[in-house]
Design an enzyme around this catalytic site. Structure first.
Site, mmCIF file in Angstrom:
data_model
loop_
_atom_site.group_PDB
_atom_site.id
_atom_site.type_symbol
_atom_site.label_atom_id
_atom_site.label_comp_id
_atom_site.label_asym_id
_atom_site.label_seq_id
_atom_site.Cartn_x
_atom_site.Cartn_y
_atom_site.Cartn_z
ATOM 1 N N ASP A 46 27.847 62.009 1.954
ATOM 2 C CA ASP A 46 26.605 61.255 1.810
ATOM 3 C C ASP A 46 25.490 62.206 1.370
ATOM 4 O O ASP A 46 25.380 63.335 1.854
ATOM 5 C CB ASP A 46 26.236 60.582 3.140
ATOM 6 C CG ASP A 46 25.205 59.485 2.961
ATOM 7 O OD1 ASP A 46 25.550 58.305 3.099
ATOM 8 O OD2 ASP A 46 24.024 59.816 2.651
ATOM 9 N N ILE A 47 24.660 61.730 0.451
ATOM 10 C CA ILE A 47 23.571 62.550 -0.103
ATOM 11 C C ILE A 47 22.489 62.826 0.951
ATOM 12 O O ILE A 47 21.748 63.813 0.848
ATOM 13 C CB ILE A 47 22.987 61.852 -1.350
ATOM 14 C CG1 ILE A 47 22.364 62.838 -2.305
ATOM 15 C CG2 ILE A 47 22.021 60.752 -0.992
ATOM 16 C CD1 ILE A 47 22.059 62.242 -3.688
ATOM 17 N N ASN A 50 27.588 48.573 6.641
ATOM 18 C CA ASN A 50 26.382 47.752 6.710
ATOM 19 C C ASN A 50 26.492 46.557 5.767
ATOM 20 O O ASN A 50 27.066 46.672 4.678
ATOM 21 C CB ASN A 50 25.154 48.595 6.323
ATOM 22 C CG ASN A 50 24.892 49.712 7.315
ATOM 23 O OD1 ASN A 50 25.022 49.531 8.516
ATOM 24 N ND2 ASN A 50 24.530 50.885 6.808
ATOM 25 N N VAL A 95 23.210 50.028 -0.756
ATOM 26 C CA VAL A 95 24.041 50.055 -1.968
ATOM 27 C C VAL A 95 25.039 48.898 -1.875
ATOM 28 O O VAL A 95 25.858 48.841 -0.946
ATOM 29 C CB VAL A 95 24.776 51.405 -2.116
ATOM 30 C CG1 VAL A 95 25.656 51.387 -3.359
ATOM 31 C CG2 VAL A 95 23.789 52.567 -2.171
ATOM 32 N N HIS A 122 31.141 50.372 1.250
ATOM 33 C CA HIS A 122 31.446 51.758 1.594
ATOM 34 C C HIS A 122 31.427 51.868 3.106
ATOM 35 O O HIS A 122 30.581 51.282 3.768
ATOM 36 C CB HIS A 122 30.422 52.715 0.974
ATOM 37 C CG HIS A 122 29.000 52.317 1.213
ATOM 38 N ND1 HIS A 122 28.386 51.297 0.511
ATOM 39 C CD2 HIS A 122 28.093 52.752 2.122
ATOM 40 C CE1 HIS A 122 27.151 51.148 0.954
ATOM 41 N NE2 HIS A 122 26.950 52.007 1.938
ATOM 42 N N HIS A 158 30.903 54.255 6.228
ATOM 43 C CA HIS A 158 30.342 55.544 6.638
ATOM 44 C C HIS A 158 31.256 56.113 7.733
ATOM 45 O O HIS A 158 31.487 55.438 8.745
ATOM 46 C CB HIS A 158 28.961 55.368 7.261
ATOM 47 C CG HIS A 158 27.914 54.797 6.352
ATOM 48 N ND1 HIS A 158 26.874 55.554 5.839
ATOM 49 C CD2 HIS A 158 27.713 53.539 5.897
ATOM 50 C CE1 HIS A 158 26.085 54.769 5.107
ATOM 51 N NE2 HIS A 158 26.577 53.544 5.125
HETATM 52 P P1 5GP Z 1 24.048 51.710 3.097
HETATM 53 O O1 5GP Z 1 22.650 51.678 3.642
HETATM 54 O O2 5GP Z 1 24.174 50.894 1.830
HETATM 55 O O3 5GP Z 1 25.091 51.372 4.110
HETATM 56 O O4 5GP Z 1 24.349 53.225 2.746
HETATM 57 C C1 5GP Z 1 24.099 53.797 1.502
HETATM 58 C C2 5GP Z 1 24.367 55.281 1.685
HETATM 59 O O5 5GP Z 1 24.571 55.840 0.418
HETATM 60 C C3 5GP Z 1 23.205 56.027 2.340
HETATM 61 O O6 5GP Z 1 23.677 56.713 3.485
HETATM 62 C C4 5GP Z 1 22.717 56.966 1.255
HETATM 63 O O7 5GP Z 1 22.304 58.219 1.760
HETATM 64 C C5 5GP Z 1 23.941 57.089 0.358
HETATM 65 N N1 5GP Z 1 23.650 57.317 -1.046
HETATM 66 C C6 5GP Z 1 22.760 56.635 -1.821
HETATM 67 N N2 5GP Z 1 22.778 57.092 -3.086
HETATM 68 C C7 5GP Z 1 23.719 58.081 -3.112
HETATM 69 C C8 5GP Z 1 24.193 58.941 -4.146
HETATM 70 O O8 5GP Z 1 23.776 58.896 -5.304
HETATM 71 N N3 5GP Z 1 25.153 59.855 -3.791
HETATM 72 C C9 5GP Z 1 25.651 59.925 -2.529
HETATM 73 N N4 5GP Z 1 26.593 60.850 -2.295
HETATM 74 N N5 5GP Z 1 25.229 59.130 -1.526
HETATM 75 C C10 5GP Z 1 24.271 58.210 -1.820
#
Ligand code: 5GP
Ligand code: ZN
Length: 114
Positions: free
Chosen positions: A30-31, A87, A96, A100, A102
Site C-alpha cells: 500500500d502506498i 471496504n 478505489v 482489493h 488489505h
Molecule cells: P480503500 O479505501 O479503497 O479500501 O483502499 C484504497 C487503498 O489503496 C488505500 O489504502 C490507499 O493507500 C491505496 N492506494 C491508493 N492509490 C494507490 C496507488 O497508486 N498505489 C498503491 N500501491 N496503493 C494505492
C-alpha cells in the site's frame, strides 16, 4: 477498466511495489501503509465492489484467501495475527472501486475500527 488505478498497476501503466503476482492476482505494498505490513491483494479482473462478485468468481476469491495466508506467513505476521479488510462503498471507506483485500499486520489492531 479505464481510469482505474489498480487496472493501471496491473497493466504496468503506473508503478506499484509488487510482492506477488500470478495470472489472476497481484499483490502490492500500500502506498500509504497503516502498519508495518500493509499489502493489497487485488484480482486482475476488474470487479468494482464486493457486491459485484458472482458465483463465477468463486475460485478466484478462494485463491485470494490462499494468497493472503501465504503473504501473512511470508511476512511473519501469521502467528501474532493480522487483519484482512475489504471496504465497500462510501460508508465502508472504499476509495478505489476495484476490489482489493488489505492485509494489515505487524502491530496490535484496535476494535472497533474507526
Ligand atoms: P480503500 O479505501 O479503497 O479500501 O483502499 C484504497 C487503498 O489503496 C488505500 O489504502 C490507499 O493507500 C491505496 N492506494 C491508493 N492509490 C494507490 C496507488 O497508486 N498505489 C498503491 N500501491 N496503493 C494505492
Ligand atoms: Zn480496475
Amino acid at each position: 477498466m479505464e481510469n482505474c488505478i489498480f487496472c493501471k498497476i496491473v497493466k504496468r501503466e503506473i508503478p506499484g511495489k509488487i510482492v506477488y503476482e500470478d495470472n489472476e492476482i497481484i499483490a502490492i505494498e500500500d502506498i500509504n501503509p497503516q502498519a508495518k505490513i500493509h499489502i493489497l491483494i487485488i484480482p486482475k479482473k476488474h470487479i468494482s465492489t464486493i457486491l459485484d462478485i458472482t458465483e463465477d468468481d468463486s475460485s478466484l476469491i478462494f485463491k485470494i484467501h490462499k494468497i493472503i495466508n501465504k503473504l501473512a506467513k511470508d511476512t511473519g505476521c501469521s502467528e501474532n495475527g493480522f487483519r484482512v479488510v475489504l471496504n465497500c462503498n462510501k460508508d465502508g471507506g472504499q476509495a478505489v472501486y476495484h476490489i482489493h483485500y488489505h492485509l494489515i499486520g505487524g502491530r496490535k489492531m484496535d476494535w472497533p475500527p474507526g
